[in-house]
Structure formats: C-alpha cells, structure tokens
Scaffold this active site. Structure first.
Site, PDB file in Angstrom:
ATOM      1  N   ASP A 332       0.830  -1.191   0.000  1.00  0.00           N
ATOM      2  CA  ASP A 332       0.000   0.000   0.000  1.00  0.00           C
ATOM      3  C   ASP A 332       0.878   1.259   0.000  1.00  0.00           C
ATOM      4  O   ASP A 332       1.974   1.259   0.557  1.00  0.00           O
ATOM      5  CB  ASP A 332      -0.855  -0.035   1.276  1.00  0.00           C
ATOM      6  N   GLU A 361       2.021   0.079  -4.843  1.00  0.00           N
ATOM      7  CA  GLU A 361       1.024   1.051  -5.303  1.00  0.00           C
ATOM      8  C   GLU A 361       1.663   2.427  -5.391  1.00  0.00           C
ATOM      9  O   GLU A 361       2.139   2.949  -4.388  1.00  0.00           O
ATOM     10  CB  GLU A 361      -0.154   1.113  -4.319  1.00  0.00           C
TER      11      GLU A 361
END
Ligand code: CA
Length: 620
Positions: A332, A361
């Site tokens: 993330d 990400e």
C-alpha cells in the site's frame, strides 16, 4: 469435589510466586511471536515490550540460540534482542529475564520447521488474473464474528462506512465461484486487526501486525484460506502497509522512541506531492513534506529510518509469507515510505524468496514516476530498487481516456498507444499489474458512463494486453457507483454475500440479462487466458491507431504471432484492411475469432469488425 494437588498445580503455584516477585515488570509483546529455522539468514531481532523491561537482563540457556546484542531505546518498556540462530534448527526454548541473578520473567519461544518447498512457491505471473476483494463487503460466511467484544467498532450494515460483516469464511465459501470464473489470485484488502473506533472496515489502519482481525476470522483461518485457495489453483496476495499504522496501535500509547512515527506522534498531513522525490529541481523540504507527512489523523506515519522499526517491518512481511504461504504481496502507498528503507525491504524479501512477486502502489499517471520503483528500471539518479512490480496507474487512465475521448490527433486511442510506447522506462513492463479500476476509484462501468460496449472493450483489452490483470470484485456483474465516488458505495456488498440478498452473483439469481451477459463475457475471456496462456504472456506489438482502430499482437517465445486484438471505436461496422499487418499475418494461415469461432484466411484483404467492439483472434 476437592481436586488432588498435581505436579501441574504445584508448578502453576510456583510460577505465580515468581510472577508475584516480578512486580513492576511484565511482558506485553514479544514479536515476531515465533520464527522458522533454515532461512538463509540466521539473524532475528525480537521486539520485547513490557513494563520496565529494560531493567531486566535477558538470557537464553539453549546453546543453539545466542543473544548477540541487547538494544535499549528511549522508552524503558522496550528491548530489542539480536538473536543469532547458530544451530538454525527447529527448537523450543525459554528466554529468561533476570534481575540480580533472579529470574523475574520467562518467555517460551519457538523456532519452527519450514514447510517443504516454501522457498520456491509459485508466485504471481503474467498468466494470472488477480481478483481484488474488500473482505468486509464480499461475503459474510460467519455471522458469529460480526461483532467481537474486544473490538470497538460494532456491526452496522446501514452505514456505508461501517462494518458489514464480510469475512475470510465468506471468501472460502466462494472459492468454487472464483475458480470457476477463472481468477487465479486473490488480493484481499488488509485483514490484520484494525481496532479503531470507527471506519475500520477498509483495513489500512493496522493495530496489530501479527493478528488477523477477529471480525474476519483468525490467523489459522487465514492460513486455511491460503491452503484451500491453493487447492483451487488460486494464490493469496497479502496487502501490506509499511507507511502507517492505526492511531489505536499499542505503539501510540507507548512509543518505543520519539522518532518511531513522524512529527512526534502529532498529525501533520503529507502533501501527496510525490513528484518532489523525482524532481531534479526539487528541494529537500518538499521531499520530506511528502514522505514524512501523515495521511489522516487516525493513521500515524511510520519513520522507517528508525533501524528497529525497519527490521520489524521486514521480519513481519517474511513472517506472513512463510506463515500463510503467500503467493505475493501488494504494498500500500508504496512511495510514501522512506526510499532507502524500501530498497532494504524489497531486497530482504526477494533475497529470502527470489520468486516472490511484490507489487507496489504508486498512484500517478506519469510512467516516469511509476517506473522509478520497479527493479531494473535504472532511473537517472541511480536509485536501486528490488521491487518486482508496480500498479499500472498510467495504463488505467490511458485506457479510460482512449475509450471515452473523441478520436483526434492527440486524443482517443492514441493515448493508450502513447502510454504503451513509454514502456521502455520499465525494468519489466510485462510484470506490471494492470487494472481498469480498484477499491479507491469509481468502478469501471461508472467511469465508462454505463456503456456496455465500452465496458466490453475495456475488459477485453485488460485481459489480452501486457501485464498481470487485476479485476475488482463485482466488475464481472457490472457493479457501479452512479452519481458518487464515495468509497463506501464503490465497495458495496457483493450480491449474494448476505443471507437476505435477493440478488446472487454466484447463482445468477436476480441478475439482469446485461449482468449475466457481462459475467459470461468475463468468464469466457478468463477461460481464453487459461486455455492459451502463451497467447497472453508473450511479447506485445502494436500499430499506431488509425481511423478509430487499434490493433495489437501477442507473440510466442519463438516470435510467432499467436493472438491479434482489435479495438474498434467507430459507431458503424468497419472494414479493416489487413495489408498493413502483413509482417505478422504472413506468418500464419488463419484467424479464429474468440467470440464465435468464425475463421478468416490470413490472406484476406479485409476484416469486417462490428461497431464499438473489441475482438480477439487466435492466429494459426
Ligand atoms: Ca462475519
């Protein structure tokens, strides 16, 4: 009846007496909770947390494990123990904590045997398709865990931002469906404990790095999910959060050191200006303002420059890969963590698991920035990354633009072409994770104004272009978020996941004919991938779009074209002249259309293509 005093009772009494002498000291956390033998590194660092623990002296009598160094930090309630696993063999042993030659506390620790083949477990590749699930919203397989006494936020399906009760059992119950559709990997949003007061269902405010949230199940159930998924030929990808924690994390009420989180634990927002990290004209202050700022007040920003925290996060990820036999990791908010730490973290993971695919990400539509993080990209500043994959946000935006924007010199299909023409920036463009939407943006059917023809084109392209495609749950039945881009609505409950639902995506009960059509189309594309893995994982060639037509080929290892994809944006049937594609078509005899097995000789002068369509042709 009076029970006889057994040896066990006597021992219990003895230890109770020992503990009673340990006043002023206790053990709250020893992490990682256990470890494995036979890793290629023999070092392990334990975080030990307990009242005034630093006043005690830890010792291990077992000769196979040596305490190399004991680190004290600002806070007397923490110790960091550097262990050397000299024998590197499975073993249970005790860590004794002494004061004045007396044992004050004891802690049993275990080094386990690794599962056979764990090192070279199959990972995510271009042959896979990832199914992204919001676990709270997918399926409620166990109503008993909808509310858990020790966790603050209670069940509330009436609240779009509340906990709806979906869980790991719900995912297990749907494995037959997921496999039958043709998905081969499951990426679930984080399942670790989020003991937050409210808005905890998204999972990104972690409050315990070693335990699954009890509302989702347990560590054992997560491991069972992985095992049962594997039996369905499906891998499990864990969503790892390195950048921040939830504000109710025990660290926040007893910080190991003042530099454990940025800004001394006080909220100071990130600028989200990731460009600063890459900007040759940029100033240091802007880089810091991006990296060290927090997302929101409930998510303190971790300082991975702290060496103990860095080691903690590295070991934590290895622990989960090993414990749950993961097939991959999604990281993330990748770029928000410290750059040097990310090098260390990716190197440690890929050294331990050379085949493990990890995808970061980085939400930007600029491929100069996404490519920066991928291993092998060789960016101008010489930054070294070992991250195998990044999320292909640039392609996501370009694909939507290509389908929605009017055809002109600079807009429409040319936007897709141009993004792919930038692939030279990447260390490995074929290992990027591609998608049309995800849990943080409007659903693709909404982005395409609920135009089914465009949805079909987007899905067909996603599932036949380069990269590892990821599909958000519910995309297969045209789930949408009309009139809002609210996350709670985007992550609506999956039909059939709750007992009272009158629609069921798995059985198709109550689905509209268009939803069924979409689901069948998705299944057919996924099956095509399964039957022709070579056609979707090989080299990608494409032609500059002309007159609303974009044509691309996939080649096999020998360089022979095996698939042709064709996007037609024109609103009328179009005769496409094949002469332009002779370099590829002269190598084959005939084209067979996936949709209906229609065949055309490779020597044909033209191909008749339906209006607003995507077609896939197998080349033989
Ligand atoms: Ca539940």
């Amino acid at each position: 009846m009076q029970k006889k005093l057994t040896t066990k009772h006597i021992l219990t009494l003895f230890f109770t007496l020992v503990i009673s002498e340990s006043f002023g000291h206790d053990l709250k956390h020893v992490e990682p909770p256990f470890w494995w033998a036979d890793f290629n590194h023999k070092e392990l660092q334990l975080l030990v947390h307990g009242e005034n623990i630093s006043q005690l002296e830890p010792k291990i009598s077992y000769k196979g494990v040596e305490i190399k160094k004991v680190h004290k930090v600002d806070n007397p309630n923490y110790l960091f123990l550097d262990l050397l696993l000299k024998k590197n063999k499975p073993k249970k042993f005790t860590i004794n904590f002494y004061k004045d030659k007396k044992i004050i506390l004891k802690h049993d620790y275990e080094i386990l045997k690794r599962k056979k083949g764990a090192e070279n477990k199959e990972t995510i590749s271009g042959r896979d398709v990832i199914y992204l699930i919001t676990p709270d919203r997918y399926a409620n397989g166990d109503e008993e865990n909808d509310e858990v006494k020790s966790l603050l936020e209670k069940h509330n399906r009436g609240n779009k931002d509340g906990r709806h009760g979906g869980d790991i059992q719900g995912i297990i119950n749907n494995l037959d469906y997921i496999e039958e559709m043709g998905f081969t990997q499951i990426w679930s949003m984080p399942l670790l404990e989020n003991a937050m007061d409210n808005y905890s269902y998204h999972g990104y405010a972690i409050t315990d790095h070693y335990n699954i949230d009890a509302r989702y199940g347990s560590n054992q159930l997560y491991r069972q999910l992985s095992r049962e998924a594997n039996e369905h030929n499906i891998g499990i990808i864990m969503d790892v959060v390195l950048n921040h924690i939830g504000s109710n994390h025990p660290w926040m009420s007893d910080l190991p050191s003042s530099d454990w989180v940025h800004h001394q634990g006080e909220f100071s927002p990130t600028t989200h200006r990731r460009e600063a990290l890459h900007d040759i004209h940029g100033v240091e202050a802007d880089k810091k303002a991006f990296s060290n700022g927090w997302f929101v007040p409930t998510m303190p920003d971790l300082n991975q420059q702290n060496p103990y925290l860095a080691t903690y996060l590295i070991q934590n990820a290895i622990w989960w890969v090993e414990y749950a036999q993961l097939s991959g990791i999604r990281v993330d908010t990748y770029s928000y963590s410290d750059k040097a730490f990310l090098t260390r973290w990716t190197k440690a993971l890929t050294t331990q698991y050379p085949d493990l695919n990890i995808v970061g990400e980085e939400w930007t539509t600029n491929p100069v920035i996404t490519s920066y993080w991928q291993a092998g990209s060789n960016p101008a500043d010489g930054y070294q990354s070992y991250l195998p994959s990044v999320m292909d946000f640039p392609l996501q935006q370009a694909l939507v633009n290509a389908l929605k924007n009017e055809e002109s010199w600079g807009s429409g299909l040319i936007e897709l072409y141009e993004i792919l023409a930038s692939d030279a920036l990447y260390g490995d463009p074929y290992n990027l994770v591609t998608f049309t939407d995800n849990h943080d943006m409007s659903r693709i059917f909404t982005q395409l104004d609920e135009n089914y023809a465009l949805w079909d084109m987007a899905m067909t392209y996603l599932l036949t272009s380069r990269g590892i495609p990821q599909v958000f749950y519910g995309t297969e039945i045209l789930m949408a978020n009309p009139g809002t881009d609210d996350h709670g609505i985007i992550r609506t409950d999956f039909p059939g996941g709750w007992a009272h639902h009158d629609q069921n995506a798995v059985t198709q009960k109550g689905l509209s004919s268009l939803q069924k059509k979409a689901q069948n189309r998705m299944r057919s594309l996924l099956n095509f991938r399964r039957q022709h893995p070579g056609a979707v994982s090989g080299e990608y060639l494409h032609y500059v779009p002309e007159a609303g037509i974009y044509v691309y080929f996939r080649l096999n290892k020998q360089g022979t074209p095996v698939m042709m994809g064709l996007l037609n944006k024109n609103t009328a049937v179009t005769e496409v002249e094949l002469g332009r594609f002779a370099p590829q078509l002269k190598q084959i005899k005939q084209l067979t259309r996936l949709k209906d097995n229609k065949t055309v000789a490779a020597t044909a002068a033209t191909l008749s293509v339906p209006a607003q369509s995507a077609s896939v042709w197998l080349l033989q």
